[in-house]
Design a protein around this motif. Structure first.
Motif, short mmCIF file in Angstrom:
data_model
loop_
_atom_site.label_atom_id
_atom_site.label_comp_id
_atom_site.label_asym_id
_atom_site.label_seq_id
_atom_site.Cartn_x
_atom_site.Cartn_y
_atom_site.Cartn_z
N THR A 134 84.09 87.88 -6.14
CA THR A 134 83.93 86.56 -5.51
C THR A 134 83.08 86.71 -4.25
O THR A 134 83.01 87.79 -3.66
CB THR A 134 85.28 85.96 -5.11
OG1 THR A 134 85.92 86.79 -4.14
CG2 THR A 134 86.19 85.80 -6.33
N ARG A 135 82.44 85.63 -3.87
CA ARG A 135 81.65 85.63 -2.64
C ARG A 135 81.98 84.36 -1.85
O ARG A 135 82.32 83.33 -2.43
CB ARG A 135 80.16 85.67 -2.95
CG ARG A 135 79.65 84.48 -3.73
CD ARG A 135 78.15 84.54 -3.97
NE ARG A 135 77.71 83.41 -4.78
CZ ARG A 135 77.41 82.21 -4.31
NH1 ARG A 135 77.52 82.00 -2.99
NH2 ARG A 135 77.02 81.24 -5.11
N ASP A 193 83.21 82.45 -7.89
CA ASP A 193 83.26 83.54 -8.87
C ASP A 193 81.82 83.91 -9.20
O ASP A 193 81.06 83.09 -9.71
CB ASP A 193 84.01 83.09 -10.12
CG ASP A 193 84.30 84.23 -11.06
OD1 ASP A 193 83.39 85.06 -11.28
OD2 ASP A 193 85.41 84.27 -11.61
N THR A 194 81.42 85.15 -8.90
CA THR A 194 80.02 85.55 -9.09
C THR A 194 79.63 85.57 -10.55
O THR A 194 78.44 85.51 -10.87
CB THR A 194 79.79 86.93 -8.47
OG1 THR A 194 80.72 87.88 -9.04
CG2 THR A 194 79.99 86.87 -6.96
N ARG A 195 80.61 85.65 -11.48
CA ARG A 195 80.27 85.69 -12.90
C ARG A 195 80.06 84.30 -13.48
O ARG A 195 79.13 84.06 -14.24
CB ARG A 195 81.37 86.41 -13.69
CG ARG A 195 81.51 87.90 -13.35
CD ARG A 195 82.78 88.46 -13.93
NE ARG A 195 83.96 87.73 -13.41
CZ ARG A 195 85.19 87.88 -13.90
NH1 ARG A 195 85.41 88.68 -14.93
NH2 ARG A 195 86.19 87.21 -13.37
#
Length: 785
Positions: free
Chosen positions: A655-656, A640-642
């Motif tokens: 997402t990455r 989750d990028t956050r």
């Protein structure tokens, strides 16, 4: 001479004359036993090129060989007849004229003793033990001579005489005499040597009595030899070669100078064949001396560290011929028990047995050369093996695990072998004296069973022969063993290829190795308690084995295979290379038509590379047999990028994708101890439900309590008794929850133990990680006084 004595002598002559007139008619027919019956003979041991290694004494303490007439020099035969019995081919056992002359001079005139015995009469005296110095004895001798002539041919009589005639000291027969005095076979005697031997039987006591150990100084021998030479020269026309006979050679050697070479090898073949007079063996004397020089030089240079003894074998694996055998560095040194044959002694092989574990593992589809194995603390029932250096290396390929001789991977592979297991395989390979499999347990993989160097020679030769086991050959005429297949060609070649990556001791261990000028597939071994140091392997057509230690089993910290045995191993190889420049790289005829494929695998896991594997290496692979699982170390996870947490919404906006190496908790601990941090995946985000995470990754694997172990609780200390609960977990596990019979006990961080206070009884211990993955194990605890 008084009248009474004269009449007695005349009576004796008349008796003899009457017997001569009676001739063969006075002899009754007899059975025809062999003239060799009841005659014990020496044994002559030769190397494969005809070099004499040893001549033994017969049972009656004589040097005596029995050679067929065709194996005796024609020159010696002619010279003997010229000296002893010129009418041998014409008379019927007795030369009447010679006998009458002998009687006249010896008994009637009594002016000198004169012999009138024919070769047949001399054989009769020797063969039947007749004392011919009295008239009665002479009569018995004549009758026995007639008997011999009736029953045997002239060649049979001449052969028996030449094999039984006295040649001085305790030497009987031309075969033994030629070996002792001239160090050559009787068939190769020159004319001077033949003339020398021919005159000895007539008076062996005086003519072989040397002064100061030099037989040439014996006047009686020299004079008799010169007389015979004169007779020979009269019979044969002179030519250019005759001039060289003017100075006849003296006897060159005595029994004390007899060769006593390769003593342990000679002992072994004499024990294997205690009857044949001539033993033509497979030993190569030049290679034997090479091995002896190198071993003795090495031991002499290492005495300061307590190395006093070594044993070596060199075998041509193509024919299975034993080319060199050194049982100890000094056969005559009682301080090192030098007469013990170290190649036949049963010793612990240490890690020298491991190549066959890997070969079986390859054959049974458990591993290939680049399969990643785990070198980490591990329990096998009540047995907790450790490595030689008491350290663990974590993940490493099967090839590296073998050449670095790691114990844990070898024990783990051995524990999975079936049909056959290691114990059954060793029995099939002819290892004798083994206990039942339960006696050794998994310690068998570390050299718990004792084997001999000769047995190890057959095992390593099997690798070079494409997995076909054959017995050693000791004699040139010994039929070659057709063998039996115990390993596949593919497994044998792959193990040799793995062992070729093992660098020389001073080069260390390297995975990016390059081939030496000579390819050597080799392994070392160190037994329990530093009692035995081994180094052995395949080089060109040879299998070479080296052992360093003490026959009394006393340990020495210097007895480490790589440090004590390997230097001698390679010193011998270098000497072999200087003598045989064609050693080259090993190419076995047994490796034609192999079912092998060259494939890419993941460089980290050794499995087929998945989409996340970035590092690939190549290895040999056996289609339909080698393991084909896809790599599970490299895994793609979504972050989750956050929040930076692991997301269950794979591939959605926000997402990455990221690749992580998923190492188990025990591997992560080894990396930590080695100062090599590994990046672990972040924990799951709060939106992930247990059902979603439990289906991914690898669940915990309980390592304690141990499978099949009954725990004893002391009655007097029950309150203090604890059983550690531990499990190996996946890289994304942070916490392990422990239950006993569905009752929650507590938690432990991943990689750490939880200590449980048990009561007597049977229980089921369950470990559940924080992703919902679980493992269970039954455990039993009993109360003891």
């Amino acid at each position: 001479m008084n009248m009474k004595h004269e009449r007695s002598q005349i009576g004796k002559v008349l008796v003899i004359v009457l017997l001569l007139c009676a001739g063969p008619a006075a002899i009754v027919p007899f059975a025809r036993p062999s003239l060799r019956d009841g005659i014990s003979v020496s044994q002559a041991v030769y190397d494969r090129n005809g070099n004499l290694l040893r001549l033994t004494l017969s049972r009656d303490e004589k040097y005596r060989l029995w050679l067929p007439l065709k194996d005796i020099s024609p020159v010696l035969i002619e010279a003997t007849l010229l000296h002893e019995d010129r009418s041998f081919r014409m008379h019927f056992g007795v030369n009447a004229g010679a006998l009458i002359r002998a009687v006249w001079h010896t008994y009637l005139k009594a002016d000198r003793r004169m012999g009138g015995s024919t070769i047949t009469m001399q054989l009769a005296r020797i063969r039947y033990g007749i004392d011919s110095r009295t008239p009665a004895g002479k009569l018995k001798q004549i009758l026995a001579a007639f008997r011999l002539e009736l029953l045997y041919s002239k060649n049979e009589i001449l052969e028996a005489y030449l094999n039984l005639a006295p040649y001085g000291l305790n030497i009987e027969g031309a075969g033994a005499a030629s070996l002792i005095y001239f160090h050559k076979d009787a068939a190769r005697l020159t004319l001077p040597e033949s003339l020398t031997l021919s005159v000895i039987p007539q008076n062996p006591v005086r003519r072989i009595a040397a002064r100061d150990g030099n037989f040439s100084r014996n006047f009686e021998l020299n004079q008799a030899r010169e007389r015979l030479f004169a007779a020979w020269a009269r019979k044969h026309p002179r030519n250019g070669d005759q001039e060289s006979l003017a100075h006849l050679p003296a006897i060159l050697h005595g029994p004390s100078e007899m060769p006593f070479l390769a003593p342990h090898f000679a002992d072994a073949v004499l024990q294997a064949d205690p009857f044949d007079a001539r033993l033509n063996t497979t030993l190569n004397l030049a290679l034997q001396k090479l091995v002896e020089r190198q071993a003795r030089s090495f031991v002499e240079s290492k005495r300061h560290v307590g190395i006093d003894n070594a044993a070596v074998m060199l075998v041509d694996h193509r024919s299975m011929e034993v080319k060199a055998l050194l049982g100890s560095v000094d056969f005559f040194d009682a301080a090192i028990q030098g007469q013990v044959n170290g190649t036949a002694a049963k010793r612990s092989p240490g890690s020298a047995i491991k190549p066959f574990i890997y070969a079986l593992g390859i054959d049974q589809g458990l591993i290939h050369p680049m399969t990643m194995l785990k070198d980490a603390p591990m329990s096998f029932g009540a047995y907790n093996p450790e490595n030689f250096d008491n350290e663990f290396m974590g993940p490493l390929s099967a090839r590296d695990a073998l050449i670095r001789s790691r114990n844990i991977p070898a024990v783990e592979i051995a524990s999975k072998l079936t049909g056959p297991g290691l114990h059954r395989f060793l029995i099939q390979a002819g290892i004798t004296g083994l206990h039942e499999q339960e006696y050794y347990g998994v310690a068998l993989a570390l050299g718990a069973a004792e084997v001999s160097m000769q047995e190890l020679a057959e095992l390593y030769s099997m690798l070079a022969n494409g997995g076909v086991f054959k017995s050693l050959r000791w004699f040139k005429d010994q039929p070659e063993d057709k063998g039996r297949c115990l390993l596949s060609k593919e497994a044998s070649l792959l193990v040799l290829d793995m062992l070729e990556a093992n660098r020389r001791p001073y080069q260390g261990y390297r995975s990016d190795w390059t081939s030496d000028s000579i390819a050597v597939a080799w392994k070392t071994g160190t037994s329990f308690g530093f009692r035995d140091a081994w180094s052995m392997g395949v080089v060109g057509p040879y299998v070479l084995l080296v052992w360093v230690g003490n026959f009394d089993g006393e340990g020495n910290p210097a007895f480490i295979g790589r440090e004590a045995a390997a230097p001698l191993f390679f010193a011998i190889i270098d000497a072999l290379k200087s003598q045989d420049g064609e050693l080259g790289k090993f190419h076995g005829a047994g490796f034609l038509g192999l079912n092998l494929t060259w494939v890419d695998v993941c460089g980290v896991s050794g499995k087929l590379p998945g989409p996340a594997c970035s590092q690939k290496i190549s290895t040999w692979f056996i289609p339909g047999k080698s393991p084909i699982q896809t790599c599970d170390i490299h895994r793609v996870v979504y972050i989750d990028t956050r929040t930076g947490l692991r997301s269950c919404r794979e591939g959605t906006p926000g997402t990455r994708a990221a690749v992580y190496e998923f190492w188990s908790s025990d591997m992560l601990e080894i990396f930590r101890q080695a100062g090599i941090p590994r990046r672990v995946p972040p924990p799951y985000g709060p939106e992930c439900r247990p059902g979603q995470t439990a289906a991914k990754g690898t669940g915990p694997q309980i390592t304690s309590p141990q499978q099949g172990v009954t725990y004893s609780l002391r009655a007097g200390a029950l309150e203090r008794e604890r059983i550690p609960l531990a499990a190996v977990t996946d890289a994304d596990t942070r916490t392990v929850y422990w239950f006993v019979n569905e009752v929650f006990l507590g938690t432990s961080p991943s990689g750490e133990s939880f200590f449980w206070k048990p009561a007597p009884g049977r229980f089921v211990v369950r470990a559940v990680d924080d992703q919902g993955r679980a493992d269970a194990r039954a455990v039993r605890a009993v109360l003891v006084e």
